[in-house]
Structures are given as C-alpha cells and as structure tokens.
Design an enzyme around this catalytic site. Structure first.
Site, PDB file in Angstrom:
ATOM      1  N   GLY A  37      11.098  29.287  -1.967  1.00 16.77           N
ATOM      2  CA  GLY A  37       9.820  29.944  -1.806  1.00 16.77           C
ATOM      3  C   GLY A  37       8.804  29.342  -2.745  1.00 16.77           C
ATOM      4  N   VAL A  91       7.257  33.187  -6.862  1.00 15.68           N
ATOM      5  CA  VAL A  91       7.774  34.208  -5.952  1.00 15.68           C
ATOM      6  C   VAL A  91       9.018  34.909  -6.491  1.00 15.68           C
ATOM      7  CG1 VAL A  91       9.357  32.811  -4.545  1.00 15.68           C
ATOM      8  CG2 VAL A  91       8.028  34.648  -3.464  1.00 15.68           C
ATOM      9  N   GLY A  92       9.675  34.336  -7.500  1.00 14.55           N
ATOM     10  CA  GLY A  92      10.831  34.983  -8.101  1.00 14.55           C
ATOM     11  C   GLY A  92      12.163  34.346  -7.788  1.00 14.55           C
ATOM     12  N   LYS A  93      12.172  33.062  -7.457  1.00 10.54           N
ATOM     13  CA  LYS A  93      13.398  32.379  -7.077  1.00 10.54           C
ATOM     14  C   LYS A  93      14.446  32.387  -8.183  1.00 10.54           C
ATOM     15  CE  LYS A  93      11.228  28.522  -6.327  1.00 10.54           C
ATOM     16  NZ  LYS A  93       9.813  28.948  -6.507  1.00 10.54           N
ATOM     17  N   TYR A 119      -0.496  19.253 -13.422  1.00 10.81           N
ATOM     18  CA  TYR A 119      -1.308  20.440 -13.157  1.00 10.81           C
ATOM     19  C   TYR A 119      -2.751  20.255 -13.637  1.00 10.81           C
ATOM     20  CZ  TYR A 119       2.665  23.234 -11.617  1.00 10.81           C
ATOM     21  OH  TYR A 119       3.731  23.729 -10.908  1.00 10.81           O
ATOM     22  N   ASP A 129      18.221  27.772  -7.173  1.00 11.78           N
ATOM     23  CA  ASP A 129      16.862  28.272  -6.940  1.00 11.78           C
ATOM     24  C   ASP A 129      15.991  27.211  -6.277  1.00 11.78           C
ATOM     25  OD1 ASP A 129      16.456  26.524  -9.053  1.00 11.78           O
ATOM     26  OD2 ASP A 129      15.201  27.907 -10.214  1.00 11.78           O
ATOM     27  N   ALA A 141       0.300  34.630 -13.573  1.00 12.50           N
ATOM     28  CA  ALA A 141      -0.464  35.042 -14.757  1.00 12.50           C
ATOM     29  C   ALA A 141       0.391  35.883 -15.697  1.00 12.50           C
ATOM     30  CB  ALA A 141      -1.701  35.830 -14.325  1.00 12.50           C
ATOM     31  N   GLU A 186       1.130  26.278 -16.060  1.00 16.25           N
ATOM     32  CA  GLU A 186       0.732  26.836 -14.769  1.00 16.25           C
ATOM     33  C   GLU A 186      -0.676  27.429 -14.772  1.00 16.25           C
ATOM     34  OE1 GLU A 186       5.196  28.063 -13.152  1.00 16.25           O
ATOM     35  OE2 GLU A 186       3.851  29.628 -13.887  1.00 16.25           O
TER      36      GLU A 186
END
Length: 227
Positions: free
Chosen positions: A23, A27-29, A59, A97, A151, A158
């Site tokens: 994902g 998203v929390g992988k 980034y 992940d 955030a 990031e």
C-alpha cells in the site's frame, strides 16, 4: 507473473508461507506486518529505507535523485527476496511489508523516460529470480488520511511529501492491483485499526483464515484509524 501453488481452499493462515502487505506511504504496512508476524510466529521481512543513502535527497529533489534511489531499492529488495528461495534461510513463514514489484511501480512514477528505459532493462534481468507471495494484503487509505499519518509519525525525510504525490502513488497501486493475478486481500483502513485494536485485528485474522480467493475485500467500520 507466476501463479502461486498455495491451496486457497485449505483452512488457516499456515497455508501461506509468504504474506506480503502493500500500500502507499503511511498506510500502516510495517505496523501490521509486525503484528501479524508476531501472531503467526513468522519471520518478519521489512523494507530498509534508512539504508538508502539517496532517499533524503530524493524527497527534496525528486528529479535529481530518483534514479539513484530506485536502483538502490531495486538491488536491496532483490537481495532480501532472493533469500526466501534459499533452503534453510527461512524455516518459518514470512510476513513482509512490501512486494518486489513495488519498485517498478515507483520507478514508473519518478523516473524520466530515458532513465525508465534503462531501469526497465535492469529490472527485467533480476525479476525472474524473484518468486511471488502466497498472499498479498493491499491496504488502502485516502491521500488526506495518509498525509495525517505521515505527519503524526514525524519522519524528517517525509516532510517534503505532497498530497499530489500520494495521489499518484494511490492511483498507481490501483492500476497495478487491477491487473494483479495472484491471491489478493484488499483492506480499507480509514475506519479499521487492526494494529491498535485487538477486536479489529482478530476480525482481520478470521477473514484471512477463511480467504478463498483469488480476490477478496474487507472494509469494516471501526472507531479508530490505522496509524
């Protein structure tokens, strides 16, 4: 893409030797992979973005550092996933992940045409060495939700991520998984929190144990977001 030989109609999660959670960013992988691996007594295979010396600069300047960043990830992931095929390297099941193909997905988003042609040639040389997961769990969330999660975790590298970039990533995953022909479980995470809420995690495990494939989805309401 080669098809898995897993018997999808057999019961339980033990039939899946290699589960990959995928994902978009935030998203929390990794969080879900850790909890699922602990539950199964499985080995955990995580991406190692901190090892990529180009990622911080990517980034800040995506066109300037995309090619170096993608090449590092490509060969890092080759090394990780190839280990799955080595006898005795992983005596237990593995929860990861990431899927190997994600690298090509990001390369298509970030590289110039000339860079992408060169990258594709290198990817084609190594991709046949990599097997497919027995099950992929695709986590979904909106770009707005992803921005909130990014955030909250507050990783310095990031901070420069923008909603438009996340939207492009979400769209790329949707396009990729629309064509994906392996066992796929689609999980909405806007209101469902299998990392921090035991009831949600057990509900997820029960659904995965009953997975008959080849493609199923689950978007149950919950009280808290996945973080």
């Amino acid at each position: 893409m080669t098809s898995t030989s897993t018997d999808l109609h057999a019961g339980g999660l033990q039939r899946f030797r290699h589960i990959a959670i995928e994902g978009p960013i935030g998203v929390g992988k990794s969080s879900l992979a850790r909890r699922l691996a602990a539950h199964l007594g499985a080995d955990l295979m995580l991406e190692q973005p901190a090892e990529n010396p180009f990622l911080d600069r990517f980034y800040e300047d995506m066109p300037g550092y995309a090619f170096q960043t993608q090449l590092f990830f490509l060969f890092q992931r080759v090394k990780q996933v190839q280990a799955l095929a080595q006898p005795g390297m992983f005596s237990h099941a593995v929860v990861a992940d990431f899927v190997f193909a994600k690298d090509a997905l990001f390369a298509k988003l970030t590289l110039s045409d000339d860079e992408h042609r060169l990258y594709t040639q290198m990817y084609a040389q190594v991709a046949p060495q990599v097997g497919d997961p027995d099950l992929v769990i695709w986590l979904q969330a909106s770009p707005d939700t992803l921005m909130q999660r990014i955030a909250r975790r507050g990783l310095p590298m990031e901070r420069a991520i923008e909603p438009a970039y996340l939207q492009r990533i979400c769209d790329a995953y949707a396009e990729y998984f629309e064509r994906y022909d392996g066992p796929l479980f689609v999980l909405g995470t806007e209101r469902f929190n299998p990392v921090d809420r035991d009831a949600d995690f057990h509900a997820l495990v029960e659904r995965l144990e009953r997975f008959g494939g080849p493609r199923e989805s689950f978007d149950a309401p919950g009280a808290a977001p996945l973080v």
